[in-house]
Write an enzyme that holds these catalytic residues in place. Structure first.
Site, mmCIF file in Angstrom:
data_model
loop_
_atom_site.group_PDB
_atom_site.id
_atom_site.type_symbol
_atom_site.label_atom_id
_atom_site.label_comp_id
_atom_site.label_asym_id
_atom_site.label_seq_id
_atom_site.Cartn_x
_atom_site.Cartn_y
_atom_site.Cartn_z
ATOM 1 C CG ASP A 52 38.169 55.320 -11.547
ATOM 2 O OD1 ASP A 52 39.526 54.436 -11.584
ATOM 3 O OD2 ASP A 52 37.981 55.992 -10.728
ATOM 4 C CE1 TYR A 55 39.788 46.740 -12.633
ATOM 5 C CE2 TYR A 55 38.014 48.114 -11.505
ATOM 6 C CZ TYR A 55 38.725 46.858 -11.489
ATOM 7 O OH TYR A 55 38.771 45.902 -10.892
ATOM 8 C CG ASP A 56 33.775 51.247 -13.181
ATOM 9 O OD1 ASP A 56 34.356 50.494 -12.443
ATOM 10 O OD2 ASP A 56 33.395 52.433 -12.810
ATOM 11 C CG LEU A 102 60.468 40.291 14.498
ATOM 12 C CD1 LEU A 102 60.305 41.772 13.489
ATOM 13 C CD2 LEU A 102 61.512 39.926 13.804
ATOM 14 C CD GLU A 132 61.291 42.737 4.655
ATOM 15 O OE1 GLU A 132 60.283 42.708 5.631
ATOM 16 O OE2 GLU A 132 61.789 42.054 3.771
ATOM 17 C CE LYS A 134 58.200 45.017 14.564
ATOM 18 N NZ LYS A 134 56.841 45.374 15.199
ATOM 19 C CG ASP A 136 51.621 49.771 14.118
ATOM 20 O OD1 ASP A 136 51.408 48.733 14.699
ATOM 21 O OD2 ASP A 136 51.393 51.000 15.143
ATOM 22 N NE ARG A 155 52.484 37.001 15.777
ATOM 23 C CZ ARG A 155 52.875 36.807 17.065
ATOM 24 N NH1 ARG A 155 51.775 37.038 17.769
ATOM 25 N NH2 ARG A 155 54.061 36.431 17.371
ATOM 26 C CE1 TYR A 244 55.766 38.928 8.020
ATOM 27 C CE2 TYR A 244 54.463 40.922 7.880
ATOM 28 C CZ TYR A 244 54.888 39.563 8.544
ATOM 29 O OH TYR A 244 54.247 39.321 9.706
ATOM 30 C CE LYS A 309 61.730 40.187 7.699
ATOM 31 N NZ LYS A 309 60.685 39.962 6.896
ATOM 32 C CE LYS A 333 58.639 48.427 18.359
ATOM 33 N NZ LYS A 333 58.092 47.552 19.023
ATOM 34 C CB CYS A 428 39.707 58.806 50.022
ATOM 35 S SG CYS A 428 38.779 57.753 48.636
ATOM 36 C CB CYS A 431 35.142 57.092 50.656
ATOM 37 S SG CYS A 431 36.755 56.755 51.070
ATOM 38 C CB CYS A 446 41.722 55.325 49.763
ATOM 39 S SG CYS A 446 40.062 55.048 50.699
ATOM 40 C CB CYS A 451 36.828 53.473 49.289
ATOM 41 S SG CYS A 451 36.851 54.584 47.881
#
Ligand code: IVH
Length: 691
Positions: A52, A55-56, A102, A132, A134, A136, A155, A244, A309, A333, A428, A431, A446, A451
């Protein structure tokens, strides 16, 4: 004064004097390339080559040079990943090609059916597949012009999304520049932005420490983080990306397979998913899906399935799409995740039609990517069938955005404990009215339409987005107004302005809030009939039925006068629903309510007569920007005159209206020999309909 200070990196030439512009230009170029290289190693490959602090130093040096020579600053410099001003709202962008959804398969058998269809359509058994994970997260589109990131969008509805470029620039794994020597003139890539489980857990740990409410799951948190009006907030959320798909491209030799496209994408420094695999055989595809399902918990990001695919792009084109789903891909799925927890109590909620719905109060548990404290029990029959009891250990399941469900009790854990069977209350719980039972519908309800619980829901629904869309009510205010007696029936809403003083006396309600509420109330009177019909909470009447009623009868008077047979004759409305609608309009209290709404000035006819006009049964596409209408306005116009505005040119498109800058759709229209007219021509052809 800025100087070259270090030689920590082999590229640096030590110098304590200020460099001239040319030397600085060269050095800036080297530094940028080096930083991009390390960014890629760190953010994309997850495999840094330097520490790091090293890089800095590179970034500090670049920053100093750019401060001294501001003329060298370019948009794609790594120093320019800084947040701009917060926006008020996002502009909308039209996707050149729609972003599709899909189809789904659950398990091997369904996958085989999908495969068999493909073999038949392609008349070939020789099909290779790419699998691939999927992810989330949220689908996004990134457009690069001359190698530079120009537009990043959500999208949205698939045809139009929101322009969130400023925020996407804050996602470190998104390259601001395409890392190839000769970038194509313009290119779109698509992918999924997500939040890793690690970042999510860290975020929640610090929120817990600060006493703030915890986030539910990675996807919603990523979505919230991306749609921030202030890019600084997005920056602080450490989102990530997997690309993707290659969208459209200009000035790129078209790849012939998806894998070829993905190799190009990975070489151009975009992050791609390392678990991607290619198979020649569908059984192997299924095995891969099952294996990934088995290992999903080990990944540092949430996945909810596998995307399968066809690799060959020509085959993809031949198969095309049906509706919004391509035939050449599907999603395997994963089944909903399950967990076991203690059911503390069975409680009852009362819906807007008075139905008593039991739900489970649970010992909170993390399942399917979210903490669950409540789950639906559907109805009495469901509880009886599974014999679910208060105090049981129960299996619950949750998938995606679906409401968590109780699958059933773990009977072995009930041994030795005396738990009583569940019974619906006789009265209920809100009421006190006697609960009625409708054996035909397996429902308990009810009967008291006034109510408080029922009325609050009715008001909340009436004022809701899909119904009369009266902003400012919501769950809390609706309930308060009902509980305090300001609203006993829907028409009371329109008398609220007469009670201004009393309302102002309520805590948290000021002049401004009230003014806004009253303006919105007044505006709602002009909403078309179908919204009113939905808002009335007629049993079984949802959006589609409300629309069908409105289109077929045109006015509320006609519906009131309609016979049961006339209602039942409408396409899509069956006997049960017709009976409920007919009964509602015969009911005296409902009739009196409608009279009062009419007296208050609420509109009770259709906004416009659809399916009549010059565009009847036509499918029209508009592309580019039109000078007279916004996208929304042209859609309303086309629909009003009986047509359908489509986002997609196909053989069935009647004609394309071409505005400024329409691209791909025009090409496609020419290819398919679809008529293209400009805005002027459109106006002159249909002038008599257009005022
Ligand atoms: S391909 C037509 N690949 O899934 C092709 N989508 O249900 C559509 N998603 O909106 C996209 N990972 O947000 C594709 N590897 C992947 C994906 C993926 C996640 C999401 C994407 C899309 C949704 C479709």
């Amino acid at each position: 004064m800025s100087t070259f200070k270090r030689t920590s990196d082999s590229l640096a030439e030590a110098s304590e004097v200020q460099p001239d512009l040319e030397t600085a230009r060269k050095r800036v170029g080297i530094l940028r390339d080096t930083i991009r290289h390390h960014d890629h190693r760190y953010y994309v490959m997850n495999d840094p080559e330097i520490g790091d602090s090293q890089y800095d130093l590179l970034r500090v040096e670049l920053g100093e040079l750019e401060t001294t020579f501001p003329q060298l600053i370019t948009d794609d410099s790594p120093t320019q990943r800084v947040a701009g001003e917060p926006s008020v709202e996002f502009d909308s962008v039209e996707h050149r090609e729609p972003m599709l959804s899909l189809s789904n398969v659950f398990g091997r058998a369904e996958l085989m059916k999908w495969h068999a269809r493909l073999v038949k359509l392609l008349e070939s058994n020789d099909i290779s597949f790419i699998c691939e994970p999927k992810i989330d997260g949220l689908a996004i589109s990134l457009v690069y012009e001359n190698g530079l990131l120009s537009v990043g969008a959500t999208r949205g509805d698939g045809y139009r999304g929101e322009n969130i470029t400023a925020n996407l620039r804050m996602v470190r794994s998104i390259p601001l520049r395409i890392a190839v020597d000769e970038p194509p003139d313009a290119i779109e890539v698509r992918g999924e932005v997500y939040m890793s489980k690690l970042v999510f857990n860290q975020l929640n740990t610090s929120r817990k420490a600060a006493g703030e409410q915890l986030y539910m799951n990675t996807r919603n948190t990523a979505a919230g983080s991306l749609r921030q009006l202030d890019p600084n907030v997005t920056a602080s959320r450490h989102l990530d990306l997997f690309v993707y798909q290659l969208g459209w491209a200009e000035g790129l030799t078209p790849p012939s397979t998806h894998s070829e496209a993905m190799t190009w994408i990975a070489n151009a420094a975009f992050p791609t998913n390392p678990l991607t695999a290619r198979f020649e055989n569908i059984q192997e595809v299924a095995t891969f899906c099952e294996q990934l399902e088995h290992h999903r918990k080990e990944l540092d990001y949430e996945i909810d399935g596998v995307v399968i695919k066809i690799d060959n792009l020509q085959m993809q084109r031949r198969l095309g799409t049906v509706g919004r789903e391509p035939r050449w891909a599907t999603a395997w799925k994963f089944p909903a995740e399950q967990a076991i927890t203690r059911l503390k109590e069975i409680e009852i909620s009362i819906g807007r039609t008075g139905v008593l719905t039991p739900f489970a109060v649970l010992e909170p548990i993390f399942v399917g990517g979210a903490t669950v404290g409540m789950a639906t029990l559907h109805n009495m029959a469901h509880i009886q069938e599974l014999d679910i009891r208060s105090g049981d250990d129960v299996i619950i399941q949750r998938a995606g955005d679906v409401i968590p469900q109780v699958v059933g009790p773990v009977l072995s854990k009930r041994k030795g404990r005396r738990l009583s069977r569940f019974a619906m209350p006789k009265h209920c719980p809100v009421c006190g009215a006697g609960v009625q039972h409708d054996p035909e519908q397996a429902a308990y309800y009810c009967p008291n339409r006034e109510c408080i619980a029922q009325m609050s829901r009715i008001v909340e629904h009436y004022t809701g987005r899909e119904a009369l869309d009266i902003e400012g009510f919501g769950e809390t205010l609706s309930r308060r107004l009902v509980e305090l007696g300001f609203v006993n029936t829907l028409s009371d809403l329109y008398s609220l302005p007469k009670q201004r003083e009393q309302l102002l006396a309520l805590e948290g309600i000021g002049e401004k809030t009230l003014d806004r509420l009253f303006t919105n109330l007044e505006a709602s009177k002009q909403q078309p009939l179908q919204r009113l019909l939905l808002g009335l909470s007629i049993p079984h009447v949802g959006i589609e039925t409300a629309r069908a009623l409105s289109q077929n009868f045109g006015t509320i008077e006609n519906i009131r006068n309609a016979s049961f047979e006339e209602i039942e004759a409408i396409d899509g409305i069956g006997p049960v629903v017709s009976k409920a609608i007919y009964a509602y309009f015969q009911d005296q209290a409902a009739s009196a309510l409608i009279d009062r709404l009419i007296a208050a000035g609420v509109r009770v006819d259709e906004e416009f007569t659809t399916k009549r006009g010059p565009f009847e049964s036509l499918s029209i596409v508009a592309t580019g920007s039109l000078s007279r209408w916004s996208r929304n306005e042209i859609e309303v116009l086309v629909t009003r005159l009986g047509g359908h505005l489509s986002g997609n040119v196909s053989k069935t498109t009647s004609f394309v209206i071409a505005g400024q800058g329409g691209g791909n759709k025009l090409e496609k229209a020419k290819m398919l020999d679809v008529e293209i007219i400009d805005e002027e021509e459109f106006v002159s052809r249909y002038s008599e309909w257009l005022d």
